[in-house]
Design a protein around this motif. Sequence first.
Motif, PDB file in Angstrom:
ATOM      1  N   LEU A  42       0.808  -1.220   0.000  1.00  0.00           N
ATOM      2  CA  LEU A  42       0.000   0.000   0.000  1.00  0.00           C
ATOM      3  C   LEU A  42       0.843   1.272   0.000  1.00  0.00           C
ATOM      4  O   LEU A  42       0.467   2.267  -0.610  1.00  0.00           O
ATOM      5  CB  LEU A  42      -0.917   0.018   1.223  1.00  0.00           C
ATOM      6  N   ARG A  43       1.984   1.261   0.684  1.00  0.00           N
ATOM      7  CA  ARG A  43       2.725   2.490   0.925  1.00  0.00           C
ATOM      8  C   ARG A  43       3.989   2.681   0.096  1.00  0.00           C
ATOM      9  O   ARG A  43       4.620   3.730   0.202  1.00  0.00           O
ATOM     10  CB  ARG A  43       3.103   2.578   2.412  1.00  0.00           C
ATOM     11  N   ALA A  44       4.374   1.694  -0.709  1.00  0.00           N
ATOM     12  CA  ALA A  44       5.618   1.831  -1.489  1.00  0.00           C
ATOM     13  C   ALA A  44       5.496   2.997  -2.465  1.00  0.00           C
ATOM     14  O   ALA A  44       4.520   3.110  -3.204  1.00  0.00           O
ATOM     15  CB  ALA A  44       5.911   0.539  -2.243  1.00  0.00           C
ATOM     16  N   ASP A  45       6.492   3.864  -2.462  1.00  0.00           N
ATOM     17  CA  ASP A  45       6.518   5.047  -3.324  1.00  0.00           C
ATOM     18  C   ASP A  45       6.920   4.629  -4.739  1.00  0.00           C
ATOM     19  O   ASP A  45       8.067   4.271  -4.988  1.00  0.00           O
ATOM     20  CB  ASP A  45       7.503   6.068  -2.761  1.00  0.00           C
ATOM     21  N   ARG A  46       5.938   4.694  -5.658  1.00  0.00           N
ATOM     22  CA  ARG A  46       6.211   4.275  -7.037  1.00  0.00           C
ATOM     23  C   ARG A  46       6.820   5.386  -7.881  1.00  0.00           C
ATOM     24  O   ARG A  46       7.256   5.148  -8.994  1.00  0.00           O
ATOM     25  CB  ARG A  46       4.923   3.774  -7.689  1.00  0.00           C
ATOM     26  N   SER A  47       6.871   6.602  -7.347  1.00  0.00           N
ATOM     27  CA  SER A  47       7.435   7.699  -8.124  1.00  0.00           C
ATOM     28  C   SER A  47       8.958   7.629  -8.189  1.00  0.00           C
ATOM     29  O   SER A  47       9.561   8.163  -9.111  1.00  0.00           O
ATOM     30  CB  SER A  47       6.988   9.040  -7.548  1.00  0.00           C
ATOM     31  N   SER A  48       9.576   6.975  -7.233  1.00  0.00           N
ATOM     32  CA  SER A  48      11.032   6.828  -7.206  1.00  0.00           C
ATOM     33  C   SER A  48      11.387   5.357  -7.438  1.00  0.00           C
ATOM     34  O   SER A  48      11.114   4.520  -6.576  1.00  0.00           O
ATOM     35  CB  SER A  48      11.574   7.296  -5.849  1.00  0.00           C
ATOM     36  N   PRO A  49      11.991   5.053  -8.595  1.00  0.00           N
ATOM     37  CA  PRO A  49      12.329   3.642  -8.871  1.00  0.00           C
ATOM     38  C   PRO A  49      13.243   3.012  -7.826  1.00  0.00           C
ATOM     39  O   PRO A  49      13.079   1.843  -7.473  1.00  0.00           O
ATOM     40  CB  PRO A  49      13.020   3.700 -10.234  1.00  0.00           C
ATOM     41  N   ALA A  50      14.177   3.769  -7.287  1.00  0.00           N
ATOM     42  CA  ALA A  50      15.101   3.212  -6.289  1.00  0.00           C
ATOM     43  C   ALA A  50      14.368   2.871  -4.990  1.00  0.00           C
ATOM     44  O   ALA A  50      14.598   1.814  -4.392  1.00  0.00           O
ATOM     45  CB  ALA A  50      16.235   4.198  -6.011  1.00  0.00           C
ATOM     46  N   VAL A  51      13.476   3.760  -4.570  1.00  0.00           N
ATOM     47  CA  VAL A  51      12.720   3.515  -3.338  1.00  0.00           C
ATOM     48  C   VAL A  51      11.760   2.345  -3.546  1.00  0.00           C
ATOM     49  O   VAL A  51      11.613   1.484  -2.668  1.00  0.00           O
ATOM     50  CB  VAL A  51      11.961   4.790  -2.905  1.00  0.00           C
ATOM     51  N   PHE A  52      11.121   2.300  -4.716  1.00  0.00           N
ATOM     52  CA  PHE A  52      10.191   1.210  -5.004  1.00  0.00           C
ATOM     53  C   PHE A  52      10.939  -0.125  -5.063  1.00  0.00           C
ATOM     54  O   PHE A  52      10.456  -1.135  -4.535  1.00  0.00           O
ATOM     55  CB  PHE A  52       9.440   1.478  -6.311  1.00  0.00           C
ATOM     56  N   ARG A  53      12.105  -0.134  -5.662  1.00  0.00           N
ATOM     57  CA  ARG A  53      12.913  -1.368  -5.726  1.00  0.00           C
ATOM     58  C   ARG A  53      13.287  -1.830  -4.304  1.00  0.00           C
ATOM     59  O   ARG A  53      13.195  -3.014  -3.993  1.00  0.00           O
ATOM     60  CB  ARG A  53      14.175  -1.150  -6.547  1.00  0.00           C
ATOM     61  N   ALA A  54      13.688  -0.893  -3.451  1.00  0.00           N
ATOM     62  CA  ALA A  54      14.045  -1.244  -2.068  1.00  0.00           C
ATOM     63  C   ALA A  54      12.829  -1.797  -1.320  1.00  0.00           C
ATOM     64  O   ALA A  54      12.944  -2.768  -0.562  1.00  0.00           O
ATOM     65  CB  ALA A  54      14.609  -0.029  -1.347  1.00  0.00           C
ATOM     66  N   ALA A  55      11.665  -1.191  -1.550  1.00  0.00           N
ATOM     67  CA  ALA A  55      10.442  -1.675  -0.899  1.00  0.00           C
ATOM     68  C   ALA A  55      10.100  -3.090  -1.367  1.00  0.00           C
ATOM     69  O   ALA A  55       9.719  -3.946  -0.571  1.00  0.00           O
ATOM     70  CB  ALA A  55       9.282  -0.726  -1.183  1.00  0.00           C
ATOM     71  N   ARG A  56      10.278  -3.349  -2.679  1.00  0.00           N
ATOM     72  CA  ARG A  56       9.983  -4.688  -3.202  1.00  0.00           C
ATOM     73  C   ARG A  56      10.994  -5.710  -2.710  1.00  0.00           C
ATOM     74  O   ARG A  56      10.655  -6.869  -2.481  1.00  0.00           O
ATOM     75  CB  ARG A  56       9.935  -4.668  -4.731  1.00  0.00           C
ATOM     76  N   GLU A  57      12.239  -5.294  -2.517  1.00  0.00           N
ATOM     77  CA  GLU A  57      13.238  -6.209  -1.950  1.00  0.00           C
ATOM     78  C   GLU A  57      12.900  -6.547  -0.502  1.00  0.00           C
ATOM     79  O   GLU A  57      13.053  -7.690  -0.073  1.00  0.00           O
ATOM     80  CB  GLU A  57      14.635  -5.604  -2.066  1.00  0.00           C
ATOM     81  N   LEU A  58      12.418  -5.565   0.253  1.00  0.00           N
ATOM     82  CA  LEU A  58      11.976  -5.806   1.617  1.00  0.00           C
ATOM     83  C   LEU A  58      10.764  -6.742   1.623  1.00  0.00           C
ATOM     84  O   LEU A  58      10.683  -7.670   2.440  1.00  0.00           O
ATOM     85  CB  LEU A  58      11.646  -4.485   2.318  1.00  0.00           C
ATOM     86  N   PHE A  59       9.839  -6.522   0.692  1.00  0.00           N
ATOM     87  CA  PHE A  59       8.665  -7.388   0.555  1.00  0.00           C
ATOM     88  C   PHE A  59       9.112  -8.833   0.306  1.00  0.00           C
ATOM     89  O   PHE A  59       8.621  -9.765   0.956  1.00  0.00           O
ATOM     90  CB  PHE A  59       7.796  -6.886  -0.604  1.00  0.00           C
ATOM     91  N   ALA A  60      10.054  -9.017  -0.612  1.00  0.00           N
ATOM     92  CA  ALA A  60      10.539 -10.364  -0.935  1.00  0.00           C
ATOM     93  C   ALA A  60      11.248 -10.986   0.259  1.00  0.00           C
ATOM     94  O   ALA A  60      11.091 -12.191   0.524  1.00  0.00           O
ATOM     95  CB  ALA A  60      11.478 -10.310  -2.143  1.00  0.00           C
ATOM     96  N   ALA A  61      12.009 -10.195   0.997  1.00  0.00           N
ATOM     97  CA  ALA A  61      12.713 -10.718   2.169  1.00  0.00           C
ATOM     98  C   ALA A  61      11.723 -11.178   3.234  1.00  0.00           C
ATOM     99  O   ALA A  61      11.901 -12.236   3.848  1.00  0.00           O
ATOM    100  CB  ALA A  61      13.655  -9.660   2.732  1.00  0.00           C
ATOM    101  N   ILE A  62      10.677 -10.401   3.460  1.00  0.00           N
ATOM    102  CA  ILE A  62       9.654 -10.781   4.442  1.00  0.00           C
ATOM    103  C   ILE A  62       8.905 -12.020   3.967  1.00  0.00           C
ATOM    104  O   ILE A  62       8.659 -12.948   4.737  1.00  0.00           O
ATOM    105  CB  ILE A  62       8.684  -9.613   4.706  1.00  0.00           C
TER     106      ILE A  62
END
Length: 165
Positions: A42-62
Amino acid sequence: MPTDAPPRPGARRLWRHLAKVLHEVASLGYGGALAACLLINLRADRSSPAVFRAARELFAAIANGLLVPCMAGVVVSGLLALAAARGYLDAGWAWLKALLGLSVFEATLVVVGSAQRQAELLAAAPDQLDALLRAERHTLVLLIGLSIVNIVLAVWRPKLAWRVR
């Protein structure tokens, strides 16, 4: 003492309590992992590719490090508890929980699969990305709902009795 002697009554009770504690602890971890994944979705910032990539990596780790092990713990401990407590064998609610657990297990694998498709999410057009994230969000909400139903069944224990033995 012969090796084929039945287990002591205390040993059965110990196994039942250990399975119950493991089931409850794993369920807490599973629920927390679902909530964290939903929050990231819900909260991952899609406007910044680097931030979105980090959020998706955290999602995958969890998803890989917490969600899957906790789901395995819930399923295994639930089946152990079902086998250890004779009263559960004729309890319809326990069998319904077991069947719902299989559905939860399959849907969890869908969430883990979506966590593995990071490159697809990052390369998707904005409208496709919204659709992929929405589908993932719906799956997470469904899993949370099924988990709540399982908790209600375990607490309420409706009289859905039929003879299994």
